[in-house]
Design a protein around this motif. Structure first.
Motif, mmCIF file in Angstrom:
data_model
loop_
_atom_site.group_PDB
_atom_site.id
_atom_site.type_symbol
_atom_site.label_atom_id
_atom_site.label_comp_id
_atom_site.label_asym_id
_atom_site.label_seq_id
_atom_site.Cartn_x
_atom_site.Cartn_y
_atom_site.Cartn_z
ATOM 1 N N LEU A 148 0.823 -1.194 0.000
ATOM 2 C CA LEU A 148 0.000 0.000 0.000
ATOM 3 C C LEU A 148 0.864 1.254 0.000
ATOM 4 O O LEU A 148 1.932 1.271 0.589
ATOM 5 C CB LEU A 148 -0.911 0.002 1.235
ATOM 6 N N ALA A 151 0.593 6.786 3.427
ATOM 7 C CA ALA A 151 -0.614 7.588 3.589
ATOM 8 C C ALA A 151 -0.452 9.033 3.121
ATOM 9 O O ALA A 151 -1.348 9.579 2.469
ATOM 10 C CB ALA A 151 -1.079 7.541 5.042
ATOM 11 N N MET A 154 -1.205 10.001 -0.812
ATOM 12 C CA MET A 154 -2.422 9.566 -1.488
ATOM 13 C C MET A 154 -3.254 10.712 -2.029
ATOM 14 O O MET A 154 -4.272 10.481 -2.676
ATOM 15 C CB MET A 154 -3.265 8.704 -0.534
ATOM 16 N N LYS A 197 -9.136 6.655 -4.659
ATOM 17 C CA LYS A 197 -7.804 7.265 -4.585
ATOM 18 C C LYS A 197 -6.745 6.299 -4.073
ATOM 19 O O LYS A 197 -5.573 6.384 -4.468
ATOM 20 C CB LYS A 197 -7.843 8.501 -3.689
ATOM 21 N N THR A 198 -7.140 5.407 -3.167
ATOM 22 C CA THR A 198 -6.150 4.530 -2.536
ATOM 23 C C THR A 198 -6.048 3.164 -3.198
ATOM 24 O O THR A 198 -5.068 2.448 -3.003
ATOM 25 C CB THR A 198 -6.497 4.313 -1.053
ATOM 26 N N LEU A 206 -8.871 0.184 3.980
ATOM 27 C CA LEU A 206 -8.880 1.601 4.321
ATOM 28 C C LEU A 206 -8.402 1.815 5.755
ATOM 29 O O LEU A 206 -7.643 2.744 6.044
ATOM 30 C CB LEU A 206 -10.297 2.188 4.152
ATOM 31 N N LEU A 209 -4.695 1.713 5.991
ATOM 32 C CA LEU A 209 -4.082 2.946 5.536
ATOM 33 C C LEU A 209 -4.192 4.030 6.602
ATOM 34 O O LEU A 209 -3.250 4.798 6.837
ATOM 35 C CB LEU A 209 -4.731 3.423 4.241
#
Length: 214
Positions: A148, A151, A154, A197-198, A206, A209
């Motif tokens: 991922l 943060a 993003m 977006k992620t 989520l 993140l």
């Protein structure tokens, strides 16, 4: 709308308590009970419930396999897992099988009923402490922390960052709307934008993140 409910637990006393609680709610109807995963599959086929309250540890077919089997035939059914403090190894597999959320077995009656109603609408429902455990399990089992994006990179708005942080705390869309003093539709829009977006495909990712950015 009446929510048709299937109760699945290998302990008769637990099922009796759940039935008593749910039958006292005007909008819930218990259409069946099952004590094993195999029984749950058969009863689900016969009753077509809207929501299944699913135990994970049962003899024979466990709750994870039962969840996957039921949803393979009836994808519109929502499976809400009832978990205990020592079920951590089963949490992420149950989510992967299609469960929409997890509630602890010692949840308050009000929280349990609220969770059933939210699950019936398709909203993912997690007890806050359980969400944290699911995230830890997902990180350990799938190394998502490596895949991922960081943060801060993003491109989130300030409000999206707020929503992400509240998701990581285990709050539902309704609770987030109350906390931020906005409408539920606005929160759902923010969640959709966050996923876009992620690249996160569900609420657990989520939350991961959000925890990384905190």
């Amino acid at each position: 709308m009446t929510i048709r409910l299937l109760l699945v637990d290998d302990q008769q006393l637990v099922r009796a308590g759940l039935r008593m609680l749910c039958e006292n709610a005007d909008d819930l109807e218990v259409v069946g009970e099952a004590s094993t995963g195999a029984d749950a599959v058969r009863v689900a086929e016969r009753t077509r419930p809207d929501v299944v309250l699913m135990d994970l540890r049962m003899p024979g077919m466990d709750g994870i396999r039962a969840t996957a089997t039921i949803l393979a035939s009836y994808p519109a059914t929502r499976v809400l897992v009832l978990t205990t403090f020592d079920d951590d190894d089963h949490l992420y597999p149950a989510l992967a099988a299609g469960a929409v959320g997890f509630l602890v077995k010692d949840a308050s009656p009000a929280d349990l009923l609220d969770g059933i109603r939210r699950a019936a609408t398709g909203e993912r429902t997690f007890s806050p402490d359980v969400l944290g455990r699911v995230v830890k399990s997902a990180v350990a089992a799938h190394s998502d922390r490596e895949r991922l994006p960081p943060a801060p990179e993003m491109g989130l708005t300030a409000r999206e960052s707020e929503v992400l942080e509240l998701i990581s705390q285990g709050l539902s869309n309704t609770e987030i709307a109350d906390r931020l003093h906005v409408g539920i539709t606005t929160v759902k829009t923010h969640v959709t934008n966050l996923m876009s977006k992620t690249g996160a495909t569900n609420r657990v990712r989520l939350a991961m993140l959000g925890l990384r950015g905190s």
